[in-house]
Design an enzyme around this catalytic site. Sequence first.
Site, PDB file in Angstrom:
ATOM      1  N   LYS A  90       0.863  -1.155   0.046  1.00 42.12           N
ATOM      2  CA  LYS A  90       0.133  -0.072  -0.131  1.00 42.12           C
ATOM      3  C   LYS A  90       0.878   1.190   0.107  1.00 42.12           C
ATOM      4  CE  LYS A  90      -4.324  -1.907   0.015  1.00 42.12           C
ATOM      5  NZ  LYS A  90      -5.384  -1.521  -1.005  1.00 42.12           N
ATOM      6  N   GLU A 112     -10.043   5.521   2.983  1.00 43.27           N
ATOM      7  CA  GLU A 112     -10.763   4.183   3.391  1.00 43.27           C
ATOM      8  C   GLU A 112      -9.811   3.082   3.673  1.00 43.27           C
ATOM      9  OE1 GLU A 112      -9.524   2.423  -0.066  1.00 43.27           O
ATOM     10  OE2 GLU A 112     -10.227   4.733   0.124  1.00 43.27           O
ATOM     11  N   SER A 377       1.844  -9.816  -0.890  1.00 43.35           N
ATOM     12  CA  SER A 377       1.508  -8.381  -0.926  1.00 43.35           C
ATOM     13  C   SER A 377       1.555  -7.655   0.574  1.00 43.35           C
ATOM     14  CB  SER A 377      -0.049  -8.176  -1.488  1.00 43.35           C
ATOM     15  OG  SER A 377      -0.888  -8.858  -0.570  1.00 43.35           O
TER      16      SER A 377
END
Length: 393
Positions: A90, A112, A377
């Site tokens: 991210k 969010e 990830s």
Amino acid sequence: MSNMLPDMRGYFGEFGGRFVPETLINVLNELEKSFDNFQKSDEVKTELADLLENYAGRPTPLYFAKRLSEKTGVRIYLKREDLLHTGAHKLNNTLGQIMLARFMNKKRIIAETGAGQHGVATATVCALMGLECVVYMGAVDIARQATNVKRMKLLGATVVPVTSGSQTLKDAVNEALRDWVKSCQNTHYILGSVTGPHPFPKIVREFQKIIGEETIRQFKLKEGRLPDAVFACVGGGSNAAGMFYPFAETDVPLYGVEAGGRSHNPGDHCETLTQGSPGIFQGARSYLIQDGYGQVLPVHSVSAGLDYPSVGPEHSFWKDANRVTYVSCNDEDALAACDTLTKLEGILPALESSHAVGYLLQNMSTFKGKTVVINLSGRGDKDLGIILGEVKL
């Protein structure tokens, strides 16, 4: 195939576009123009590259998982996005978008989050840049991702519980969009995935494509060629889009693994691309889980980051173009894969990534003798309560 997309209207084939209140049209036009200018600035790109290397920790390693490979008969490389600062991919996007916000002179940031990793990454870059940060998070996700909530608050973010709907990621997105409609003049919305109205799917993909670009370079150095297959989990789809996009013009088979939910309750899956149908949701046309009247249906996954009833429009385009094969992995197989990888390699994966590992473990005979890459990830510290059975779903 898709390296020239989206088109000028923001569409990937028939998917994408802008379906938003009139209030946001000019804001999205400004965002698109600012992003184009941002990409043309050598000064900004140099600063971002420095932050990605010296703050975030890029490039992330491409690790050969020897013991897992021996167990499966498949030669498995792991792209270690779990080693990036904050513990997931991210940060690639939030670093880029916080610099874009500064470029646009926006002083307030909203976001969010589902699993909390995007919230943590957003709070991190807001602390780095000294900007106000508000993160919307479903109340259910707050309960099952308590560690990340504490991290966000420690970083100075305001975490707003969302108690409407299913109290998960889709509802957090709804609340963030409502906030943005009211505050767009001084606020930038750092959307966390390749979803939403144009130009967000393009912006997020452009900041995440470094994953696939690095993987290609690293794999060629190790093996002298491209991999036989690439796997990534898919919720909204940012880690998968970042991995797949640089491979889109090659002939490497790509597998996007969605959340299959509980095996004993097939009605609560998140298999948007394998079970859904096209519709309009949260600002764009894409595949989504809906009934015959176009109403979004409830979904479930053991992984908060995959607990989402839609997907990015570029993934929808890749599905219909038969460029990516979308498959699924259920909760039980994902949890088993998490345990296997942890015990064999000493790597605790996030439950999101565990779905990609789980699919391969359940289909190892299909890929026996192949050399493949799995995008890991994120790391699984945030999921310990669920993995150990301390948090009930």
